[in-house]
Design a protein around this motif. Structure first.
Motif, PDB file in Angstrom:
ATOM      1  N   ILE A  71       0.868  -1.181   0.000  1.00 18.77           N
ATOM      2  CA  ILE A  71       0.000   0.000   0.000  1.00 18.77           C
ATOM      3  C   ILE A  71       0.900   1.224   0.000  1.00 18.77           C
ATOM      4  CG2 ILE A  71      -1.825   1.257   1.216  1.00 18.77           C
ATOM      5  CD1 ILE A  71      -2.501  -1.440   2.604  1.00 18.77           C
ATOM      6  N   PHE A  72       0.657   2.142  -0.967  1.00 19.19           N
ATOM      7  CA  PHE A  72       1.545   3.285  -1.154  1.00 19.19           C
ATOM      8  C   PHE A  72       0.819   4.600  -0.894  1.00 19.19           C
ATOM      9  CE2 PHE A  72       2.786  -0.119  -4.078  1.00 19.19           C
ATOM     10  CZ  PHE A  72       4.115  -0.308  -3.729  1.00 19.19           C
ATOM     11  N   GLN A  73       1.599   5.635  -0.611  1.00 25.25           N
ATOM     12  CA  GLN A  73       1.053   6.970  -0.381  1.00 25.25           C
ATOM     13  C   GLN A  73       0.316   7.479  -1.625  1.00 25.25           C
ATOM     14  OE1 GLN A  73       3.949   9.807   0.966  1.00 25.25           O
ATOM     15  NE2 GLN A  73       2.638  11.566   0.627  1.00 25.25           N
ATOM     16  N   ALA A  74       0.840   7.185  -2.806  1.00 30.11           N
ATOM     17  CA  ALA A  74       0.281   7.718  -4.056  1.00 30.11           C
ATOM     18  C   ALA A  74      -0.772   6.799  -4.679  1.00 30.11           C
ATOM     19  CB  ALA A  74       1.404   7.966  -5.057  1.00 30.11           C
ATOM     20  N   PHE A  75      -1.201   5.767  -3.938  1.00 30.45           N
ATOM     21  CA  PHE A  75      -2.255   4.833  -4.353  1.00 30.45           C
ATOM     22  C   PHE A  75      -1.808   3.891  -5.472  1.00 30.45           C
ATOM     23  CE2 PHE A  75      -4.824   8.934  -3.636  1.00 30.45           C
ATOM     24  CZ  PHE A  75      -4.749   8.807  -2.248  1.00 30.45           C
ATOM     25  N   ASN A  76      -1.148   4.447  -6.527  1.00 29.97           N
ATOM     26  CA  ASN A  76      -0.624   3.628  -7.642  1.00 29.97           C
ATOM     27  C   ASN A  76      -1.710   2.803  -8.328  1.00 29.97           C
ATOM     28  OD1 ASN A  76       1.808   4.691  -6.929  1.00 29.97           O
ATOM     29  ND2 ASN A  76       2.825   2.756  -6.503  1.00 29.97           N
ATOM     30  N   LEU A  77      -2.876   3.415  -8.550  1.00 30.14           N
ATOM     31  CA  LEU A  77      -3.940   2.757  -9.297  1.00 30.14           C
ATOM     32  C   LEU A  77      -3.771   3.054 -10.788  1.00 30.14           C
ATOM     33  CD1 LEU A  77      -7.002   3.631  -7.022  1.00 30.14           C
ATOM     34  CD2 LEU A  77      -5.512   1.619  -6.917  1.00 30.14           C
ATOM     35  N   LEU A  78      -4.188   2.108 -11.630  1.00 26.66           N
ATOM     36  CA  LEU A  78      -4.112   2.315 -13.077  1.00 26.66           C
ATOM     37  C   LEU A  78      -5.347   3.084 -13.538  1.00 26.66           C
ATOM     38  CD1 LEU A  78      -2.766  -1.149 -14.273  1.00 26.66           C
ATOM     39  CD2 LEU A  78      -1.500   0.930 -13.705  1.00 26.66           C
ATOM     40  N   PRO A  79      -5.159   4.270 -14.151  1.00 27.65           N
ATOM     41  CA  PRO A  79      -6.287   5.159 -14.442  1.00 27.65           C
ATOM     42  C   PRO A  79      -7.297   4.598 -15.435  1.00 27.65           C
ATOM     43  CG  PRO A  79      -4.276   5.978 -15.465  1.00 27.65           C
ATOM     44  CD  PRO A  79      -3.871   4.867 -14.545  1.00 27.65           C
ATOM     45  N   ARG A  80      -6.880   3.718 -16.333  1.00 26.23           N
ATOM     46  CA  ARG A  80      -7.791   3.198 -17.348  1.00 26.23           C
ATOM     47  C   ARG A  80      -8.607   2.000 -16.856  1.00 26.23           C
ATOM     48  NH1 ARG A  80      -4.457   3.546 -23.107  1.00 26.23           N
ATOM     49  NH2 ARG A  80      -4.038   5.788 -23.011  1.00 26.23           N
ATOM     50  N   MET A  81      -8.337   1.564 -15.642  1.00 25.90           N
ATOM     51  CA  MET A  81      -9.073   0.442 -15.068  1.00 25.90           C
ATOM     52  C   MET A  81     -10.003   0.934 -13.967  1.00 25.90           C
ATOM     53  SD  MET A  81      -6.250  -2.595 -14.726  1.00 25.90           S
ATOM     54  CE  MET A  81      -5.591  -3.428 -16.167  1.00 25.90           C
ATOM     55  N   ASP A  82     -11.175   0.300 -13.836  1.00 27.94           N
ATOM     56  CA  ASP A  82     -12.056   0.659 -12.734  1.00 27.94           C
ATOM     57  C   ASP A  82     -11.560   0.005 -11.447  1.00 27.94           C
ATOM     58  OD1 ASP A  82     -12.967  -2.003 -12.744  1.00 27.94           O
ATOM     59  OD2 ASP A  82     -14.755  -1.537 -13.898  1.00 27.94           O
ATOM     60  N   ALA A  83     -12.258   0.251 -10.353  1.00 25.78           N
ATOM     61  CA  ALA A  83     -11.813  -0.249  -9.048  1.00 25.78           C
ATOM     62  C   ALA A  83     -11.699  -1.771  -9.044  1.00 25.78           C
ATOM     63  CB  ALA A  83     -12.776   0.222  -7.960  1.00 25.78           C
ATOM     64  N   LEU A  84     -12.692  -2.437  -9.606  1.00 27.11           N
ATOM     65  CA  LEU A  84     -12.694  -3.902  -9.628  1.00 27.11           C
ATOM     66  C   LEU A  84     -11.485  -4.440 -10.390  1.00 27.11           C
ATOM     67  CD1 LEU A  84     -14.733  -6.103  -8.583  1.00 27.11           C
ATOM     68  CD2 LEU A  84     -15.501  -6.289 -10.948  1.00 27.11           C
ATOM     69  N   GLU A  85     -11.185  -3.833 -11.528  1.00 27.36           N
ATOM     70  CA  GLU A  85     -10.058  -4.295 -12.347  1.00 27.36           C
ATOM     71  C   GLU A  85      -8.722  -4.010 -11.659  1.00 27.36           C
ATOM     72  OE1 GLU A  85     -11.945  -3.703 -16.819  1.00 27.36           O
ATOM     73  OE2 GLU A  85     -11.219  -1.957 -15.704  1.00 27.36           O
ATOM     74  N   ASN A  86      -8.605  -2.863 -10.980  1.00 32.73           N
ATOM     75  CA  ASN A  86      -7.379  -2.561 -10.249  1.00 32.73           C
ATOM     76  C   ASN A  86      -7.131  -3.574  -9.142  1.00 32.73           C
ATOM     77  OD1 ASN A  86      -5.621   0.005 -10.687  1.00 32.73           O
ATOM     78  ND2 ASN A  86      -7.694   0.681 -11.228  1.00 32.73           N
ATOM     79  N   VAL A  87      -8.184  -3.910  -8.416  1.00 35.04           N
ATOM     80  CA  VAL A  87      -8.042  -4.856  -7.304  1.00 35.04           C
ATOM     81  C   VAL A  87      -7.675  -6.243  -7.815  1.00 35.04           C
ATOM     82  CG1 VAL A  87      -9.300  -6.029  -5.441  1.00 35.04           C
ATOM     83  CG2 VAL A  87      -9.550  -3.568  -5.761  1.00 35.04           C
ATOM     84  N   ALA A  88      -8.166  -6.592  -9.002  1.00 36.84           N
ATOM     85  CA  ALA A  88      -7.950  -7.940  -9.548  1.00 36.84           C
ATOM     86  C   ALA A  88      -6.535  -8.173 -10.064  1.00 36.84           C
ATOM     87  CB  ALA A  88      -8.952  -8.208 -10.670  1.00 36.84           C
ATOM     88  N   LEU A  89      -5.723  -7.133 -10.211  1.00 41.06           N
ATOM     89  CA  LEU A  89      -4.405  -7.284 -10.842  1.00 41.06           C
ATOM     90  C   LEU A  89      -3.535  -8.378 -10.214  1.00 41.06           C
ATOM     91  CD1 LEU A  89      -3.359  -3.630 -11.733  1.00 41.06           C
ATOM     92  CD2 LEU A  89      -3.695  -5.538 -13.319  1.00 41.06           C
ATOM     93  N   PRO A  90      -3.409  -8.440  -8.871  1.00 41.75           N
ATOM     94  CA  PRO A  90      -2.589  -9.520  -8.309  1.00 41.75           C
ATOM     95  C   PRO A  90      -3.126 -10.908  -8.640  1.00 41.75           C
ATOM     96  CG  PRO A  90      -2.968  -7.799  -6.678  1.00 41.75           C
ATOM     97  CD  PRO A  90      -3.881  -7.513  -7.830  1.00 41.75           C
ATOM     98  N   LEU A  91      -4.443 -11.019  -8.810  1.00 42.83           N
ATOM     99  CA  LEU A  91      -5.043 -12.306  -9.154  1.00 42.83           C
ATOM    100  C   LEU A  91      -4.743 -12.690 -10.592  1.00 42.83           C
ATOM    101  CD1 LEU A  91      -8.520 -11.749  -7.448  1.00 42.83           C
ATOM    102  CD2 LEU A  91      -6.560 -13.017  -6.542  1.00 42.83           C
ATOM    103  N   VAL A  92      -4.628 -11.674 -11.455  1.00 41.05           N
ATOM    104  CA  VAL A  92      -4.230 -11.930 -12.849  1.00 41.05           C
ATOM    105  C   VAL A  92      -2.845 -12.563 -12.871  1.00 41.05           C
ATOM    106  CG1 VAL A  92      -3.681 -10.873 -15.072  1.00 41.05           C
ATOM    107  CG2 VAL A  92      -5.639 -10.039 -13.748  1.00 41.05           C
ATOM    108  N   TYR A  93      -1.920 -11.966 -12.121  1.00 44.96           N
ATOM    109  CA  TYR A  93      -0.551 -12.486 -12.076  1.00 44.96           C
ATOM    110  C   TYR A  93      -0.496 -13.863 -11.423  1.00 44.96           C
ATOM    111  CZ  TYR A  93       0.571  -7.607 -13.089  1.00 44.96           C
ATOM    112  OH  TYR A  93       0.630  -6.355 -13.654  1.00 44.96           O
TER     113      TYR A  93
END
Length: 220
Positions: free
Chosen positions: A89-111
């Protein structure tokens, strides 16, 4: 012990000279402990976090993570351990702007190779647990700072890691929102997560079980 550091040092070459970012750090962190790390800029906090999170190896010394000698792992092996055992968890959030919340959260599961259906299920459950059931399909620019940090927390938790590393997680938030985020950390602590928090805020640090102070690459 979840984390064991035995005389860990990290040296960065700088041309003809070198910078010793950490100097023979010995540290143990118990399972389920909430630990805060404090220190001035340049004290070695980020380097320490990067080694704990398997983002880099120490130059010397031994790092044991849940019985595994991290110091001896290859880059690919480090990546697997990082994805399975550590949530960031980072100060700058580091979310991908082109993905919605669900897609951002799913990234570790993709990997991790989860199916698309399982990704949606787990991500939805975690977002609901942090109070964002009605914001799953919103992109980061449609979310407040506190909501973005909740998405980042959900992303850190979705793989069910044993360790949460948080680097100034309330640094970009107002006081009230920061307090709400810290309540989530206390909830995680009660659920048995091992939490390591880097902060400059003494009041936030004092919510932890223990505070480690760094200066010039050493534990004071």
């Amino acid at each position: 012990m979840v984390i064991q550091f035995d005389k860990i040092s990290k040296v960065y070459p700088m041309g003809e000279k070198s910078v010793e970012a950490l100097q023979e750090i010995s540290l143990e962190v118990e399972e389920g402990e909430f630990l805060s790390i404090m220190g001035p800029s340049g004290s070695g906090k980020s380097t320490l976090m990067n080694i704990i999170g398997c983002l880099t190896r120490p130059t010397s010394g031994q790092y044991i993570l849940e019985g595994l000698d991290i110091s001896r792992l290859s880059s690919d092996e480090l990546a697997k351990v990082r994805n399975k055992k550590v949530g960031f968890i980072f100060q700058a959030f580091n979310l991908l702007p082109r993905m919605d919340a669900l897609e951002n959260v799913a990234l570790p599961l993709v990997y991790a190779g989860c199916t698309s259906k399982r990704q949606r299920e787990l991500s939805g459950e975690i977002l609901t647990s942090v109070g964002l059931a009605d914001r799953m399909n919103h992109h980061p620019n449609k979310l407040s700072g506190g909501e973005q940090q909740r998405v980042a927390i959900a992303r850190a938790l979705v793989n069910n890691p044993s360790i949460i590393l948080a680097d100034e997680p309330t640094g970009n938030l107002d006081t009230k929102t920061g307090e709400e985020i810290m309540r989530i950390f206390k909830d995680m602590r009660q659920q048995g997560k091992t939490i390591i928090l880097v902060t400059h805020d003494q009041s936030k640090a004092e919510l932890a079980d223990r505070i480690v102070y760094l200066r010039d690459g050493r534990i004071l």
